[in-house]
Design a protein around this motif. Structure first.
Motif, PDB file in Angstrom:
ATOM      1  N   LEU A 111       0.809  -1.217   0.000  1.00 52.90           N
ATOM      2  CA  LEU A 111       0.000   0.000   0.000  1.00 52.90           C
ATOM      3  C   LEU A 111       0.840   1.263   0.000  1.00 52.90           C
ATOM      4  O   LEU A 111       1.778   1.399   0.777  1.00 52.90           O
ATOM      5  CB  LEU A 111      -0.909   0.027   1.234  1.00 52.90           C
ATOM      6  N   ASP A 112       0.481   2.184  -0.857  1.00 48.62           N
ATOM      7  CA  ASP A 112       1.067   3.522  -0.848  1.00 48.62           C
ATOM      8  C   ASP A 112       0.003   4.493  -1.349  1.00 48.62           C
ATOM      9  O   ASP A 112       0.094   5.024  -2.450  1.00 48.62           O
ATOM     10  CB  ASP A 112       2.323   3.580  -1.713  1.00 48.62           C
ATOM     11  N   PRO A 113      -1.037   4.728  -0.530  1.00 48.66           N
ATOM     12  CA  PRO A 113      -2.099   5.634  -0.979  1.00 48.66           C
ATOM     13  C   PRO A 113      -1.605   7.070  -1.060  1.00 48.66           C
ATOM     14  O   PRO A 113      -0.605   7.430  -0.425  1.00 48.66           O
ATOM     15  CB  PRO A 113      -3.154   5.495   0.121  1.00 48.66           C
ATOM     16  N   ILE A 114      -2.292   7.862  -1.831  1.00 51.36           N
ATOM     17  CA  ILE A 114      -2.025   9.299  -1.860  1.00 51.36           C
ATOM     18  C   ILE A 114      -2.801   9.888  -0.690  1.00 51.36           C
ATOM     19  O   ILE A 114      -4.027   9.847  -0.664  1.00 51.36           O
ATOM     20  CB  ILE A 114      -2.485   9.933  -3.188  1.00 51.36           C
ATOM     21  N   GLN A 115      -2.071  10.396   0.291  1.00 49.42           N
ATOM     22  CA  GLN A 115      -2.714  10.990   1.460  1.00 49.42           C
ATOM     23  C   GLN A 115      -2.876  12.487   1.207  1.00 49.42           C
ATOM     24  O   GLN A 115      -1.920  13.168   0.847  1.00 49.42           O
ATOM     25  CB  GLN A 115      -1.907  10.707   2.712  1.00 49.42           C
TER      26      GLN A 115
END
Length: 194
Positions: A111-115
């Motif tokens: 996971l590497d969501p755009i926060q």
């Protein structure tokens, strides 16, 4: 209004609500809680949808899950993350986590969501997006093509967007404050290369 025109910052009531959400990330805010913050629940729901593109409850849930993701990455146990995020059960947390991020908590390495974080500047409200490695978006919130930009970023990174606050956001916020106070000319916050 044009994005570069000087205009007023977010109203005080929205700052109080955002501060309360950040101060108690696991709390599930009720209409009574919002009234206690001198905020009209109907207005909160309407303005969150308009200004953040999310319902108030979706924003709060996204912040809780985003914080849980960060805590797990920092070594917190899954049990601790579940309850700190305000969930009453592992299954509820797992379902919400999977629905939001597209992967179960056990696949956190993928996971590497755009926060996304919103903040006021002297030029008006801005939004900044960050992935683990850097800032990938800085834009005025009233920009007409903002939703298109967010869609392009989600496609480019093959990920989702969630409300969140990372060290990149903190650094950028501090640098923007210095910049608008004429105390800085260059930025050091890590950002994506154009």
């Amino acid at each position: 209004m044009q994005p570069l025109e000087l205009h007023s910052a977010a109203p005080e009531w929205i700052r109080r609500v955002l501060h309360a959400i950040d101060a108690e990330p696991g709390r599930k805010f009720t209409d009574q809680d919002l009234r206690f913050l001198d905020s009209d629940p109907v207005r909160v729901r309407r303005d969150f949808l308009k200004d953040f593109g999310l319902t108030f409850q979706a924003y709060c849930r996204g912040r809780r899950l985003s914080r849980a993701l960060e805590n797990i990455r920092k070594g917190s146990k899954l049990d601790d993350a579940v309850f700190e995020a305000g969930f009453n059960s592992h299954s509820g947390f797992r379902d919400s986590f999977t629905n939001t991020f597209g992967h179960p908590p056990g696949k956190i390495a993928a996971l590497d969501p755009i926060q996304l974080a919103w903040f006021d500047t002297a030029m008006g409200p801005m939004i900044a997006g960050a992935v683990q490695s850097s800032i990938c978006l800085v834009e005025f919130t009233d920009r007409r093509m903002l939703e298109t930009e967010l869609k392009m970023l989600r496609k480019h990174f093959a990920t989702v967007t969630v409300p969140g606050e990372t060290p990149h956001h903190t650094s950028l916020r501090n640098e923007l404050e210095s910049y608008f106070a004429n105390a800085r000319r260059a930025f050091q916050t890590k950002s994506m290369k154009s």
